[in-house]
Design a protein around this motif. Structure first.
Motif, PDB file in Angstrom:
ATOM      1  N   LYS A 107       0.832  -1.283  -0.133  1.00  0.00           N
ATOM      2  CA  LYS A 107      -0.024   0.044  -0.011  1.00  0.00           C
ATOM      3  C   LYS A 107       0.949   1.224  -0.072  1.00  0.00           C
ATOM      4  O   LYS A 107       1.876   1.263   0.663  1.00  0.00           O
ATOM      5  N   PRO A 108       0.826   2.438  -0.724  1.00  0.00           N
ATOM      6  CA  PRO A 108      -0.606   2.526  -1.543  1.00  0.00           C
ATOM      7  C   PRO A 108      -0.532   1.462  -2.779  1.00  0.00           C
ATOM      8  O   PRO A 108       0.446   1.365  -3.437  1.00  0.00           O
ATOM      9  N   PHE A 109      -1.915   0.881  -2.819  1.00  0.00           N
ATOM     10  CA  PHE A 109      -1.792  -0.460  -3.976  1.00  0.00           C
ATOM     11  C   PHE A 109      -2.055   0.293  -5.352  1.00  0.00           C
ATOM     12  O   PHE A 109      -2.514   1.511  -5.117  1.00  0.00           O
ATOM     13  N   ASN A 110      -1.859  -0.481  -6.247  1.00  0.00           N
ATOM     14  CA  ASN A 110      -1.917   0.174  -7.575  1.00  0.00           C
ATOM     15  C   ASN A 110      -3.574  -0.310  -7.944  1.00  0.00           C
ATOM     16  O   ASN A 110      -3.670  -1.417  -8.086  1.00  0.00           O
ATOM     17  N   PRO A 111      -4.647   0.641  -8.086  1.00  0.00           N
ATOM     18  CA  PRO A 111      -5.907   0.232  -8.252  1.00  0.00           C
ATOM     19  C   PRO A 111      -5.869  -0.923  -9.667  1.00  0.00           C
ATOM     20  O   PRO A 111      -6.729  -1.965  -9.499  1.00  0.00           O
ATOM     21  N   ASP A 112      -5.171  -0.434 -10.437  1.00  0.00           N
ATOM     22  CA  ASP A 112      -5.218  -1.148 -11.811  1.00  0.00           C
ATOM     23  C   ASP A 112      -4.829  -2.710 -11.559  1.00  0.00           C
ATOM     24  O   ASP A 112      -5.214  -3.710 -12.138  1.00  0.00           O
TER      25      ASP A 112
ATOM     26  N   LEU B  97     -10.250   8.115  -5.341  1.00  0.00           N
ATOM     27  CA  LEU B  97      -9.382   7.036  -5.841  1.00  0.00           C
ATOM     28  C   LEU B  97      -8.479   7.187  -6.931  1.00  0.00           C
ATOM     29  O   LEU B  97      -7.310   6.759  -7.023  1.00  0.00           O
ATOM     30  N   TYR B 100      -5.484   8.583  -5.256  1.00  0.00           N
ATOM     31  CA  TYR B 100      -4.927   7.408  -4.727  1.00  0.00           C
ATOM     32  C   TYR B 100      -3.940   6.551  -5.846  1.00  0.00           C
ATOM     33  O   TYR B 100      -2.775   6.332  -5.495  1.00  0.00           O
ATOM     34  N   ARG B 101      -4.583   6.721  -6.983  1.00  0.00           N
ATOM     35  CA  ARG B 101      -3.986   6.063  -8.056  1.00  0.00           C
ATOM     36  C   ARG B 101      -2.498   7.087  -8.430  1.00  0.00           C
ATOM     37  O   ARG B 101      -1.563   6.322  -8.683  1.00  0.00           O
ATOM     38  N   ILE B 103      -0.879   8.595  -6.157  1.00  0.00           N
ATOM     39  CA  ILE B 103       0.015   8.374  -4.978  1.00  0.00           C
ATOM     40  C   ILE B 103       0.761   7.126  -5.065  1.00  0.00           C
ATOM     41  O   ILE B 103       1.840   7.086  -5.037  1.00  0.00           O
ATOM     42  N   SER B 104       0.028   6.091  -5.686  1.00  0.00           N
ATOM     43  CA  SER B 104       0.413   4.776  -5.914  1.00  0.00           C
ATOM     44  C   SER B 104       1.744   4.898  -6.945  1.00  0.00           C
ATOM     45  O   SER B 104       2.588   4.100  -6.876  1.00  0.00           O
ATOM     46  N   ASP B 108       5.463   4.092  -6.793  1.00  0.00           N
ATOM     47  CA  ASP B 108       6.322   3.156  -7.467  1.00  0.00           C
ATOM     48  C   ASP B 108       7.482   3.800  -8.237  1.00  0.00           C
ATOM     49  O   ASP B 108       8.412   3.336  -8.435  1.00  0.00           O
TER      50      ASP B 108
END
Ligand SMILES: [Fe+2]
Lengths: 135, 458
Positions: A107-112, B97, B100-101, B103-104, B108
């Motif tokens: 987390k933060p997870f990647n929604p895709d 969301l 959040y995308r 941020i994620s 990465d």
């Protein structure tokens, strides 16, 4: 009915995961949520989800314990378990293997990525029959 | 989601209790169905009492119905209110969301470019990421020198980065960016007075500066051929990405500077040995060149070349440990002196083992006098047991020794030297290495056949 269980003690994360997976609801997948390990365990036993997104750091019973019980003690090995760990806290891969988890995500997870995994597992579920005896 | 919302609401105990209590207040059976008519709540046999059917909507879609007597409007209104609130909540959630995308993605990206030590690689990752996040025809990073002049343009597809710049130059727009060092959106380039250059190819663009310690070292540019209205949030995202890129670039730059310093020191070290040994004039450099050419001939992987280069440059570093009267002796060596001399590969290891980053280089240095038949020194290793770097250096080193003048003999001609290599291929030398060295490709690269060099350049 194909079910996916979301387990996290943070309401924010639960809601985000639900939103991420909501497209699947229209495809007939039921989303379940639990806020701690004990609740998760009873839902897993009663509802038999095919996929569980399981937070590791939780009060009462942590994700490792839940996973260990599901996979090793009550032998529901066909449930696909994705452990969720916070970025920064090093994931204990050895422990993850020991408790029988199938995968881990940070987390933060990647929604895709989450949605893709859920699709993959639910599709697989539709094509195979449940092999574990009903408890 | 839309279809399931009523079912989901009724699954919540507090909602279910509320609906139940309202129904009791109305004192008539009420039932709630989803859009497919499946009953979610109520008495399935109470149908005959139902005089009204009220639909529950989300926007223009019917997502369920409430059936009951006249008073069932109370249940319907309450349910409709809850459904609306639920949709509002999800709409907000969706926005979250999206954030959040991002941020994620940034997390990465941070991990990806944080460990990246190559400038081009950093830029490649970042432009690739921008490509997935923003709509653009060109994404390019412009790097400038200390005088704010653009020195390099790296675009994500590697092609039309120049296009971006020619379309802007000699306009003042980019220069202006460099001076103000502030992120900017220009949604209509043709209308911008700073675009004084050739006709614009791009219609809209965004720029964000790359700042390293307060100094602008370049820009991240995003351009669109069609006119677009880039919103402020796109620019914000671009700025966040460029800030991260700048940090990664700084790290890569520092790392490269450190690496350069390190190699400069290694080369200096290699030169010290040449200074002591009077015959070797440029020997080290030629051994490096021959070794690299052989490695290319053997099609060894790219990442191996640096190790080979260093090992070849340092192969005789151990001669620093050999006494002057032996190393510089003009004439044949006595047995005892020869034993001394043969220690130089081991001395090389001893000198280099203190430098952690040269660990991989040691085998090439230590074993460059080993022979494939096991008759070499210091260990008498055989064949494949000898490190490939050492086998390559052995051929390069011997060949150069043969083809340069020594105090006790004149240089051999190239052809004689080649024949020596062939003669001892499989005994002294690794046959694959010799074969690679003699291959047309390597010979041409070294300019030996192509230029018909008949004797040494020493
Ligand atoms: Fe040597």
């Amino acid at each position: 009915m194909t079910k996916i269980l979301i387990v996290d003690d943070e309401p924010f994360i639960r809601q985000l995961l639900e939103l991420t997976l909501e497209d699947l609801e229209d495809e007939g997948v039921e989303l379940l949520t639990a806020t701690n390990g004990e609740e998760a365990l009873s839902l897993i036993k009663n509802e038999r989800p095919c996929l569980v997104f399981l937070d590791v750091m939780m009060p009462k019973m942590n994700g490792f314990e839940v996973c260990n019980i599901v996979k090793n003690e009550i032998g529901m090995t066909d449930i696909y378990i994705v452990l969720l760990t916070a970025k920064g806290q090093e994931f204990d891969k050895e422990k993850g293997r020991e408790v029988g988890s199938d995968q881990y995500m940070t987390k933060p997870f990647n929604p895709d990525e989450v949605l893709a995994k859920a699709r993959e597992i639910t599709v697989r579920q539709l094509h195979t029959t449940c092999k574990t005896p009903i408890l | 989601m839309a279809k399931a919302v009523i079912k989901k609401l009724l699954a919540k105990p507090e909602v279910l209790t509320l609906v139940r209590e309202i129904c009791q207040a109305v004192r008539l059976p009420v039932c709630i169905c989803d859009c497919e008519g499946t009953m979610l709540f109520g008495d399935p046999y109470g149908d005959q009492f139902f005089s009204r059917t009220i639909s529950i909507n989300s926007e223009d879609n019917v997502i369920g119905t409430v059936k009951g007597g006249e008073d069932c409007t109370i249940v319907a209104s309450t349910l409709q209110y809850m459904v609306n609130a639920e949709f509002e909540r999800t709409a907000l959630g969706r926005e979250t969301l999206e954030k959040y995308r991002e941020i994620s993605m940034l997390c990465d990206l941070g991990a990806k470019i944080g460990s990246c030590m190559d400038k081009k690689e950093v830029i490649k990752i970042i432009t690739g990421e921008i490509r997935t996040m923003l709509t653009a025809d060109i994404i390019a990073v412009l790097l400038c020198d200390d005088n704010d002049a653009i020195i390099e343009i790296i675009s994500d597809d590697g092609s039309d980065g120049d296009l971006l710049i020619t379309s802007l130059e000699p306009g003042e727009l980019v220069e202006n960016f460099l001076v103000t060092a502030a992120p900017e959106i220009v949604n209509d380039l043709t209308a911008d007075s700073r675009c004084t250059g050739s006709p614009q190819i791009f219609s809209s663009m965004m720029c964000a500066p790359l700042k390293i310690q307060e100094k602008t070292v370049g820009y991240v540019c995003v351009g669109s051929l069609d006119k677009r209205e880039y919103p402020a949030r796109d620019l914000k995202l671009l700025t966040t990405l460029s800030d991260q890129t700048a940090v990664a670039l700084e790290k890569a730059l520092l790392y490269n500077r450190l690496k350069e310093t390190f190699f400069a020191m290694v080369r200096t070290l290699a030169e010290t040995i040449e200074k002591r040994d009077p015959y070797t004039g440029n020997h080290t450099k030629r051994v490096v060149d021959y070794s690299l050419a052989i490695a290319e001939g053997l099609e060894l992987p790219e990442e191996y070349f640096l190790r080979l280069e260093l090992a070849a440059a340092l192969h005789d570093i151990g001669k620093l440990g050999v006494r002057d009267d032996v190393l510089l002796k003009n004439g044949p060596l006595t047995n005892e002196e020869f034993v001394q001399m043969k220690r130089h590969p081991t001395y090389g290891e001893e000198i280099l083992k203190h430098i952690k980053h040269l660990k991989d280089v040691i085998p090439g240095v230590k074993f460059h006098h080993e022979r494939c038949d096991g008759k070499g020194y210091p260990l008498g290793l055989k064949g494949d047991a000898i490190d490939i770097t050492a086998r390559i250096i052995a051929v390069a080193d011997s060949f150069d020794a043969m083809t340069t003048d020594r105090p006790y003999r004149k240089a051999l001609s190239l052809d004689v030297a080649f024949n020596e290599l062939i003669k001892f291929s499989g005994t002294q030398f690794d046959s694959a290495v010799v074969k690679a060295f003699l291959s047309a490709q390597v010979q041409e690269k070294l300019g030996m056949r192509a230029h018909g060099r008949s004797n040494t350049d020493a």
